[in-house]
Design a protein around this motif. Structure first.
Motif, PDB file in Angstrom:
ATOM      1  N   GLY A  74       1.345  -0.774   0.209  1.00 53.58           N
ATOM      2  CA  GLY A  74       0.097  -0.121   0.261  1.00 53.58           C
ATOM      3  C   GLY A  74       0.686   1.264   0.020  1.00 53.58           C
ATOM      4  N   MET A  75       1.872   1.016   0.726  1.00 46.89           N
ATOM      5  CA  MET A  75       2.723   2.408   0.772  1.00 46.89           C
ATOM      6  C   MET A  75       3.366   2.785  -0.114  1.00 46.89           C
ATOM      7  N   ALA A  76       3.862   1.001  -1.133  1.00 48.59           N
ATOM      8  CA  ALA A  76       5.141   1.346  -1.912  1.00 48.59           C
ATOM      9  C   ALA A  76       3.389   2.347  -3.547  1.00 48.59           C
ATOM     10  N   TRP A  77       2.428   2.022  -3.207  1.00 50.19           N
ATOM     11  CA  TRP A  77       1.465   2.264  -4.115  1.00 50.19           C
ATOM     12  C   TRP A  77       1.205   3.542  -3.637  1.00 50.19           C
ATOM     13  N   LEU A  78       0.919   3.870  -2.794  1.00 49.63           N
ATOM     14  CA  LEU A  78       1.233   5.932  -2.666  1.00 49.63           C
ATOM     15  C   LEU A  78       1.891   6.239  -3.125  1.00 49.63           C
ATOM     16  N   ARG A  79       2.952   5.857  -3.016  1.00 47.82           N
ATOM     17  CA  ARG A  79       4.321   6.384  -3.217  1.00 47.82           C
ATOM     18  C   ARG A  79       4.127   6.805  -4.390  1.00 47.82           C
ATOM     19  N   ILE A  80       4.548   5.920  -5.491  1.00 47.24           N
ATOM     20  CA  ILE A  80       4.409   5.840  -7.148  1.00 47.24           C
ATOM     21  C   ILE A  80       2.599   6.910  -7.319  1.00 47.24           C
ATOM     22  N   ALA A  81       1.943   6.783  -6.368  1.00 45.64           N
ATOM     23  CA  ALA A  81       0.876   7.034  -7.354  1.00 45.64           C
ATOM     24  C   ALA A  81       1.220   8.708  -7.123  1.00 45.64           C
ATOM     25  N   THR A  82       1.147   9.431  -5.644  1.00 42.30           N
ATOM     26  CA  THR A  82       1.545  10.211  -6.150  1.00 42.30           C
ATOM     27  C   THR A  82       3.244  11.110  -6.711  1.00 42.30           C
ATOM     28  N   ALA A  83       3.758  10.238  -6.940  1.00 47.12           N
ATOM     29  CA  ALA A  83       5.139  11.158  -7.849  1.00 47.12           C
ATOM     30  C   ALA A  83       4.395  11.262  -9.495  1.00 47.12           C
ATOM     31  N   ALA A  84       3.263  10.095  -9.816  1.00 54.72           N
ATOM     32  CA  ALA A  84       2.691  10.337 -10.719  1.00 54.72           C
ATOM     33  C   ALA A  84       1.767  10.843 -11.987  1.00 54.72           C
ATOM     34  N   LEU A  85       0.664  11.433 -10.088  1.00 55.61           N
ATOM     35  CA  LEU A  85      -0.273  12.136 -10.053  1.00 55.61           C
ATOM     36  C   LEU A  85       0.773  14.085 -10.131  1.00 55.61           C
ATOM     37  N   ILE A  86       2.084  13.908  -9.912  1.00 59.67           N
ATOM     38  CA  ILE A  86       2.500  15.183  -9.767  1.00 59.67           C
ATOM     39  C   ILE A  86       3.529  15.577 -10.937  1.00 59.67           C
ATOM     40  N   PHE A  87       3.800  14.169 -11.816  1.00 59.41           N
ATOM     41  CA  PHE A  87       4.086  14.746 -12.489  1.00 59.41           C
ATOM     42  C   PHE A  87       3.567  14.649 -14.253  1.00 59.41           C
ATOM     43  N   ALA A  88       2.640  14.573 -14.046  1.00 64.85           N
ATOM     44  CA  ALA A  88       1.754  14.540 -15.513  1.00 64.85           C
ATOM     45  C   ALA A  88       1.007  16.031 -15.746  1.00 64.85           C
ATOM     46  N   PRO A  89       1.060  16.263 -15.031  1.00 70.87           N
ATOM     47  CA  PRO A  89       0.548  18.505 -15.762  1.00 70.87           C
ATOM     48  C   PRO A  89       1.762  18.312 -16.053  1.00 70.87           C
ATOM     49  N   VAL A  90       2.792  18.282 -15.777  1.00 68.30           N
ATOM     50  CA  VAL A  90       4.158  19.104 -15.749  1.00 68.30           C
ATOM     51  C   VAL A  90       4.689  18.613 -16.593  1.00 68.30           C
ATOM     52  N   THR A  91       4.806  16.775 -17.060  1.00 65.21           N
ATOM     53  CA  THR A  91       5.901  17.309 -17.953  1.00 65.21           C
ATOM     54  C   THR A  91       5.161  15.914 -19.180  1.00 65.21           C
ATOM     55  N   ARG A  92       2.808  15.937 -19.052  1.00 66.21           N
ATOM     56  CA  ARG A  92       2.324  14.994 -19.870  1.00 66.21           C
ATOM     57  C   ARG A  92       2.845  14.320 -20.746  1.00 66.21           C
ATOM     58  N   PRO A  93       2.936  13.051 -20.260  1.00 67.72           N
ATOM     59  CA  PRO A  93       3.225  11.904 -20.140  1.00 67.72           C
ATOM     60  C   PRO A  93       2.687  11.187 -21.456  1.00 67.72           C
ATOM     61  N   TRP A  94       1.570  11.182 -21.548  1.00 71.66           N
ATOM     62  CA  TRP A  94       0.320  10.986 -23.033  1.00 71.66           C
ATOM     63  C   TRP A  94       0.901  11.888 -24.618  1.00 71.66           C
ATOM     64  N   ARG A  95       1.530  13.434 -23.754  1.00 68.59           N
ATOM     65  CA  ARG A  95       2.120  13.754 -25.376  1.00 68.59           C
ATOM     66  C   ARG A  95       3.879  12.645 -25.607  1.00 68.59           C
ATOM     67  N   THR A  96       4.128  12.389 -24.462  1.00 67.24           N
ATOM     68  CA  THR A  96       6.216  11.692 -24.977  1.00 67.24           C
ATOM     69  C   THR A  96       5.573  10.443 -25.630  1.00 67.24           C
ATOM     70  N   PHE A  97       4.680  10.274 -25.633  1.00 61.92           N
ATOM     71  CA  PHE A  97       4.014   8.133 -25.633  1.00 61.92           C
ATOM     72  C   PHE A  97       4.483   8.440 -26.886  1.00 61.92           C
TER      73      PHE A  97
ATOM     74  N   GLY B  70       8.966  10.860 -16.131  1.00 64.19           N
ATOM     75  CA  GLY B  70       7.126  11.025 -15.792  1.00 64.19           C
ATOM     76  C   GLY B  70       6.444  10.228 -17.030  1.00 64.19           C
ATOM     77  N   ALA B  71       7.136  10.126 -18.532  1.00 64.68           N
ATOM     78  CA  ALA B  71       6.270   8.882 -19.063  1.00 64.68           C
ATOM     79  C   ALA B  71       5.772   7.582 -18.121  1.00 64.68           C
ATOM     80  N   ALA B  72       7.464   7.088 -17.249  1.00 58.28           N
ATOM     81  CA  ALA B  72       7.932   6.067 -16.994  1.00 58.28           C
ATOM     82  C   ALA B  72       7.127   5.971 -15.815  1.00 58.28           C
ATOM     83  N   MET B  73       6.754   6.535 -14.982  1.00 60.11           N
ATOM     84  CA  MET B  73       5.972   7.194 -13.475  1.00 60.11           C
ATOM     85  C   MET B  73       4.656   6.573 -14.088  1.00 60.11           C
ATOM     86  N   ALA B  74       4.180   7.097 -15.172  1.00 53.67           N
ATOM     87  CA  ALA B  74       2.712   6.560 -15.709  1.00 53.67           C
ATOM     88  C   ALA B  74       2.513   4.659 -15.479  1.00 53.67           C
ATOM     89  N   VAL B  75       3.643   4.616 -15.821  1.00 54.05           N
ATOM     90  CA  VAL B  75       3.538   3.231 -16.643  1.00 54.05           C
ATOM     91  C   VAL B  75       3.825   2.704 -15.178  1.00 54.05           C
TER      92      VAL B  75
END
Length: 304
Positions: free
Chosen positions: A59-82, A199-204
């Protein structure tokens, strides 16, 4: 082959203008970025251990990765990167993201069973091989030997009787090597691509862990203080250090970066004093001195 020869050509400024705020990233030396990463690499996990009883390890691992993914998403726009990446780059980002997901889970599973110093030592073992690849000089071989000696003194080379814990620790160590290799390729992919690639990798990574730790993480959503603490751990563990790693990797040879990772057991010991109140012995202090001396004595390949 020298790892510097693997850098794709992306214009004359590819090495001097890594992703992120260009002015700040280029003004500060890459070693400073690494130093910040080294502090946060174990600061977040040290606090995460305190949250295990409330949200579980996965659960802690999930929260750690989810936090990072949500912070990176609006800044790096992983969908555009892919969307803009070629097939080879997409595979690289997918591999990097999967590596991040499994590495973070195995790291926490190891911390749940083993002392943080032993996990840090096993994590450092794999980086020795990477450092050896780019040594190229007797001076750097001596630097590595000094750093390794200091690390062995620091962690006292003690083994646990927990085979499951050791399995997770060695899996984390192997994946940490993959993180260095894949992360270095992402950082060197071209000017401005490092943080976007991260950011794209963190979304993955978030997609990979989504079904694994969600049930364990649920209690955090019903306790604001617990959720805030978990978000803080995520920022300290997966946002600050990974961004700093990208800024350092973009300007350091892979072997130099791998050797500097010998500082991680040092920071683990210091954080253990501050957060976990684990006072180091005289041997631990000597180990710290030797590791710092080894890193200081090392001469990066790019320095000629």
């Amino acid at each position: 082959m020298d790892d510097q020869t693997q850098v794709p050509t992306a214009g004359p400024d590819a090495r001097s203008a890594p992703a992120g705020p260009d002015s700040l990233a280029t003004r500060l030396p890459p070693h400073l970025w690494f130093a910040v990463s080294a502090v946060f690499h174990y600061l977040g996990p040290a606090f995460a251990v305190l949250l295990f009883p409330h949200v579980g390890v996965l659960g802690m691992a999930w929260l750690r990765i989810a936090t990072a993914a949500l912070i990176f998403a609006p800044v790096t726009r992983p969908w555009r990167t892919f969307a803009r990446a070629d097939s080879r780059t997409r595979l690289l980002l997918l591999a990097f993201g999967a590596c991040l997901a499994v590495m973070n889970c195995s790291f926490y599973l190891a911390l749940d069973r083993l002392p943080i110093s032993l996990v840090a030592a096993i994590e450092f073992v794999g980086t020795i091989a990477i450092a050896l690849v780019g040594l190229r000089s007797a001076r750097n071989l001596a630097a590595l030997a000094i750093a390794v000696t200091g690390t062995l003194l620091l962690i006292d080379v003690k083994w646990s009787s927990d085979p499951v814990g050791l399995f997770w620790a060695f899996l984390n160590g192997a994946l940490f090597v993959g993180y260095i290799v894949l992360g270095h390729r992402v950082a060197r992919a071209g000017a401005g691509d490092g943080i976007a690639g991260l950011g794209a990798a963190m979304a993955v990574a978030f997609v990979v862990v989504l079904p694994i730790g969600f049930a364990d993480a649920l209690p955090a959503f019903f306790s604001p203080p617990l959720l805030i603490a978990a978000i803080g751990v995520g920022i300290c563990s997966s946002v600050v250090p990974y961004v700093c790693d990208q800024l350092a990797m973009a300007r350091l040879p892979r072997s130099s970066f791998a050797l500097m990772l010998s500082l991680l057991p040092v920071t683990a010991t210091l954080i253990g004093v501050v957060v976990l109140h684990q006072i180091p012995s005289l041997g631990d202090c000597l180990g710290v001195v030797l590791v710092v001396a080894g890193v200081a004595f090392h001469k990066p390949a790019s320095a000629g």
